[in-house]
Design an enzyme around this catalytic site. Structure first.
Site, short mmCIF file in Angstrom:
data_model
loop_
_atom_site.label_atom_id
_atom_site.label_comp_id
_atom_site.label_asym_id
_atom_site.label_seq_id
_atom_site.Cartn_x
_atom_site.Cartn_y
_atom_site.Cartn_z
N ASN A 8 7.01 -1.82 -19.94
CA ASN A 8 7.52 -0.95 -21.01
C ASN A 8 6.35 -0.09 -21.49
O ASN A 8 5.48 -0.56 -22.21
CB ASN A 8 8.07 -1.83 -22.14
CG ASN A 8 8.52 -1.01 -23.34
OD1 ASN A 8 8.59 0.21 -23.28
ND2 ASN A 8 8.84 -1.70 -24.43
N TRP A 9 6.35 1.15 -21.04
CA TRP A 9 5.23 2.03 -21.38
C TRP A 9 5.24 2.47 -22.84
O TRP A 9 4.25 3.00 -23.34
CB TRP A 9 5.25 3.28 -20.49
CG TRP A 9 4.90 3.06 -19.06
CD1 TRP A 9 4.64 1.86 -18.44
CD2 TRP A 9 4.76 4.07 -18.04
NE1 TRP A 9 4.36 2.06 -17.11
CE2 TRP A 9 4.42 3.41 -16.83
CE3 TRP A 9 4.90 5.46 -18.02
CZ2 TRP A 9 4.22 4.09 -15.64
CZ3 TRP A 9 4.70 6.15 -16.83
CH2 TRP A 9 4.36 5.46 -15.65
N LYS A 10 6.38 2.29 -23.49
CA LYS A 10 6.55 2.77 -24.88
C LYS A 10 6.19 4.26 -24.95
O LYS A 10 6.35 4.97 -23.96
CB LYS A 10 5.73 1.92 -25.85
CG LYS A 10 6.03 0.42 -25.66
CD LYS A 10 5.53 -0.46 -26.77
CE LYS A 10 5.90 -1.90 -26.45
NZ LYS A 10 5.58 -2.83 -27.54
N HIS A 94 15.26 -2.80 -28.46
CA HIS A 94 13.87 -3.26 -28.59
C HIS A 94 13.56 -3.36 -30.09
O HIS A 94 14.05 -2.57 -30.89
CB HIS A 94 12.93 -2.26 -27.91
CG HIS A 94 11.53 -2.79 -27.84
ND1 HIS A 94 10.68 -2.73 -28.92
CD2 HIS A 94 10.85 -3.39 -26.85
CE1 HIS A 94 9.52 -3.28 -28.58
NE2 HIS A 94 9.60 -3.70 -27.33
N GLU A 96 11.21 -2.45 -31.81
CA GLU A 96 10.70 -1.21 -32.43
C GLU A 96 11.85 -0.26 -32.73
O GLU A 96 11.83 0.48 -33.72
CB GLU A 96 9.65 -0.58 -31.51
CG GLU A 96 8.36 -1.41 -31.52
CD GLU A 96 7.58 -1.42 -30.22
OE1 GLU A 96 7.80 -0.54 -29.37
OE2 GLU A 96 6.76 -2.35 -30.04
N GLU A 162 12.04 -11.38 -27.09
CA GLU A 162 10.73 -10.92 -27.53
C GLU A 162 10.55 -11.27 -29.01
O GLU A 162 11.04 -10.53 -29.88
CB GLU A 162 10.61 -9.41 -27.37
CG GLU A 162 10.76 -8.94 -25.95
CD GLU A 162 10.15 -7.55 -25.76
OE1 GLU A 162 9.22 -7.44 -24.97
OE2 GLU A 162 10.59 -6.60 -26.43
N GLY A 168 2.59 -6.98 -29.09
CA GLY A 168 1.41 -6.17 -29.35
C GLY A 168 0.38 -6.85 -30.24
O GLY A 168 -0.56 -6.23 -30.73
N SER A 206 3.11 -9.85 -25.65
CA SER A 206 1.72 -10.14 -25.27
C SER A 206 1.60 -10.86 -23.93
O SER A 206 0.72 -11.70 -23.75
CB SER A 206 1.01 -10.91 -26.37
OG SER A 206 0.96 -10.14 -27.57
N GLY A 227 4.54 -4.94 -22.23
CA GLY A 227 4.18 -3.70 -22.92
C GLY A 227 2.79 -3.25 -22.55
O GLY A 227 2.56 -2.66 -21.48
N GLY A 228 1.83 -3.55 -23.41
CA GLY A 228 0.45 -3.07 -23.26
C GLY A 228 -0.12 -3.25 -21.86
O GLY A 228 -0.73 -2.32 -21.30
#
Ligand code: PGA
Length: 259
Positions: A8-10, A94, A96, A162, A168, A206, A227-228
């Site tokens: 997930n590049w966000k 998600h 966010e 999640e 994150g 994470s 993600g990251g």
């Protein structure tokens, strides 16, 4: 059971960097296989789809409009538009999106239907906040989020668990917490829906190269939403390699899903 890995590049990436990242991933057999996908910003899809044409690594979307038909919806991107770029999965709900854009079950149900109708594979994201977990509400919160699936779960169902407090933050849920919630989610789906022929629950929050093996070998974990670490070639490669290794030598401790 296979192990999906979705990056997930966000809201990250620029055209040249995206191109370089994907070029590197395409060289890696563990990443360039079915069951690995990158969820990219909608604006990057045209470039990404062109670069991934004919490859096994697929492009996915991070969101979709709740409105299925073309029309006066300024700023929106429809499921049919995403489908033109061979989008594989679409992330829905998600945390966010829930937090910053107020997405609730009504909106998510419409998005789910729109995605499904266009042939995209929805990934419903669920998870509790730290306050909710500390109040003992984690299962109730996740169950309420899963209600979107009532009357909708058919075919191959993909859910991402999640915990919001693990996204994150560098804090990963414990193996026991992950195993318990994944089993709970599968049992909830079996009790409350009729259609799904397979249920996959991905863990996100994470996930890194260092913890991928522990997370992905946890019972009832059918993959990872990353993600990251998905922005880093070597981290994402290691996560994909771990998933591939576990497909070959996998565990068999999953909940018995016979109805
Ligand atoms: P993270 O994000 O891996 O950076 O924690 C996961 C996600 O939000 O999908």
């Amino acid at each position: 059971m296979d192990k999906l890995v979705i990056g997930n590049w966000k809201m990250n990436g620029r055209r040249a960097a995206n191109h370089a990242l994907l070029a590197a991933l395409l060289q890696e057999p563990a990443c360039n296989r079915r069951g690995v996908s990158v969820a990219v910003p909608a604006l990057a899809l045209a470039d990404v789809a062109a670069q991934l044409a004919g490859q096994a690594l697929s492009a996915s979307a991070q969101d979709v409009s709740q409105f299925a038909d073309d029309g006066a919806y300024t700023g929106e991107v429809s499921a049919a538009m995403l489908a033109e770029y061979s989008v594989d999965f679409v992330l829905l709900g998600h945390s966010e999106r829930r937090q910053y854009f107020g997405e609730d079950n009504r909106v998510l149900a419409a998005k789910y239907d729109a995605a499904h109708a266009a042939g995209l594979r929805p990934v419903l994201c669920v998870g509790e906040t730290l306050a909710e977990r500390e109040a003992g509400q984690d299962e109730a919160v996740v169950a309420a989020q899963l209600e979107v699936l009532i009357g909708r779960a058919d075919g191959d169902l993909v859910i991402a668990y999640e915990p919001v407090w693990a996204i994150g933050t560098g804090k990963v849920a414990t193996i026991e917490q992950i195993a318990a919630m994944h089993a709970y989610i599968k049992q909830w789906v079996l009790r409350n829906t009729k259609g799904a022929v397979s249920i996959r629950v991905l863990y996100g929050g994470s996930v890194k190269a260092e913890n991928a093996d522990a997370v992905l070998s946890t019972p009832n974990v059918d993959g990872a939403l990353v993600g990251g670490a998905s922005l880093d070639v070597s981290a994402f490669r290691k996560i994909c390699e771990t998933a591939e290794k576990l497909i070959k030598y996998g565990n068999s401790q999953d909940v018995n899903l016979d109805r």
